[in-house]
Design a protein around this motif. Sequence first.
Motif, PDB file in Angstrom:
ATOM      1  N   PRO A  59      -0.585 -26.458  -8.294  1.00 31.32           N
ATOM      2  CA  PRO A  59      -0.306 -27.656  -9.095  1.00 31.32           C
ATOM      3  C   PRO A  59      -0.408 -27.374 -10.598  1.00 31.32           C
ATOM      4  CG  PRO A  59      -1.885 -28.153  -7.354  1.00 31.32           C
ATOM      5  CD  PRO A  59      -1.697 -26.670  -7.372  1.00 31.32           C
ATOM      6  N   GLU A  60       0.375 -28.083 -11.359  1.00 30.03           N
ATOM      7  CA  GLU A  60       0.370 -27.928 -12.810  1.00 30.03           C
ATOM      8  C   GLU A  60      -1.043 -28.154 -13.352  1.00 30.03           C
ATOM      9  OE1 GLU A  60       2.385 -29.956 -16.721  1.00 30.03           O
ATOM     10  OE2 GLU A  60       3.495 -29.996 -14.821  1.00 30.03           O
ATOM     11  N   GLY A  61      -1.443 -27.304 -14.265  1.00 29.11           N
ATOM     12  CA  GLY A  61      -2.748 -27.415 -14.885  1.00 29.11           C
ATOM     13  C   GLY A  61      -3.837 -26.591 -14.220  1.00 29.11           C
ATOM     14  N   ARG A  62      -3.577 -26.106 -13.028  1.00 27.09           N
ATOM     15  CA  ARG A  62      -4.600 -25.330 -12.326  1.00 27.09           C
ATOM     16  C   ARG A  62      -4.655 -23.888 -12.832  1.00 27.09           C
ATOM     17  NH1 ARG A  62      -6.508 -26.124  -6.184  1.00 27.09           N
ATOM     18  NH2 ARG A  62      -8.675 -26.098  -6.827  1.00 27.09           N
TER      19      ARG A  62
ATOM     20  N   TRP B 299     -11.388 -25.569  -8.757  1.00 23.91           N
ATOM     21  CA  TRP B 299     -11.343 -24.402  -9.619  1.00 23.91           C
ATOM     22  C   TRP B 299     -10.096 -24.472 -10.486  1.00 23.91           C
ATOM     23  CZ3 TRP B 299      -6.842 -21.840  -9.145  1.00 23.91           C
ATOM     24  CH2 TRP B 299      -6.174 -21.866  -7.914  1.00 23.91           C
ATOM     25  N   SER B 300     -10.135 -23.721 -11.563  1.00 24.47           N
ATOM     26  CA  SER B 300      -8.943 -23.472 -12.380  1.00 24.47           C
ATOM     27  C   SER B 300      -9.014 -22.004 -12.776  1.00 24.47           C
ATOM     28  CB  SER B 300      -8.916 -24.382 -13.615  1.00 24.47           C
ATOM     29  OG  SER B 300     -10.011 -24.124 -14.450  1.00 24.47           O
ATOM     30  N   LEU B 301      -7.875 -21.448 -13.118  1.00 20.50           N
ATOM     31  CA  LEU B 301      -7.793 -20.028 -13.442  1.00 20.50           C
ATOM     32  C   LEU B 301      -7.177 -19.859 -14.815  1.00 20.50           C
ATOM     33  CD1 LEU B 301      -8.024 -17.023 -12.425  1.00 20.50           C
ATOM     34  CD2 LEU B 301      -5.622 -17.271 -11.727  1.00 20.50           C
ATOM     35  N   SER B 302      -7.854 -19.075 -15.651  1.00 20.65           N
ATOM     36  CA  SER B 302      -7.310 -18.665 -16.943  1.00 20.65           C
ATOM     37  C   SER B 302      -6.886 -17.216 -16.825  1.00 20.65           C
ATOM     38  CB  SER B 302      -8.366 -18.791 -18.042  1.00 20.65           C
ATOM     39  OG  SER B 302      -8.623 -20.132 -18.331  1.00 20.65           O
TER      40      SER B 302
END
Length: 162
Positions: free
Chosen positions: A36-39, A14-17
């Motif tokens: 972590p960077e980018g997540r 997953w990633s979160l905006s």
Amino acid sequence: MLAQALARISDEAWSLSVIGDGRLRPDVEALFSRFPEGRIRFHGERTQEEVAALLSESAVHVWPGCGEAYGLAYLEAQAAGLPVVAQATAGVPEVVRDGVTGLLTPDGDIDAYAGAIRRLLRDGPLRQDLGVNARRFALEERSIGQAAQTIDAYLRKAVARR
């Protein structure tokens, strides 16, 4: 609560905006700094068009809704066809239908909240069904036009009683 829930499902893809800004942004960024960077991506304040574009790129709308009186952000996300994961608290159940347009969890239950997010990440057909229902609900039952009709009917009844 959201940061804690996401930490519990860090094994998922997953990633979160995060859309929005304000004086507490540094505090919010600190809560998510362990990822972590980018997540996690902080977009700051955006125009209505930019918000719509970001929502169209998303799969699920996650926001616990601690003390939300009504939850316009939920309606905006649902109108974009996103299922919602939120808490069944305050006014949230008025705009998110549990098991129909999203998943609602008990107030303050981080494990249940994380589990609901995990469930939607893993169950594409459920995510799709809830998203279709969410869009229909927002556009047909919670639109400005529908609100105007409801208010009109209420006012006509009130005037008729006088």
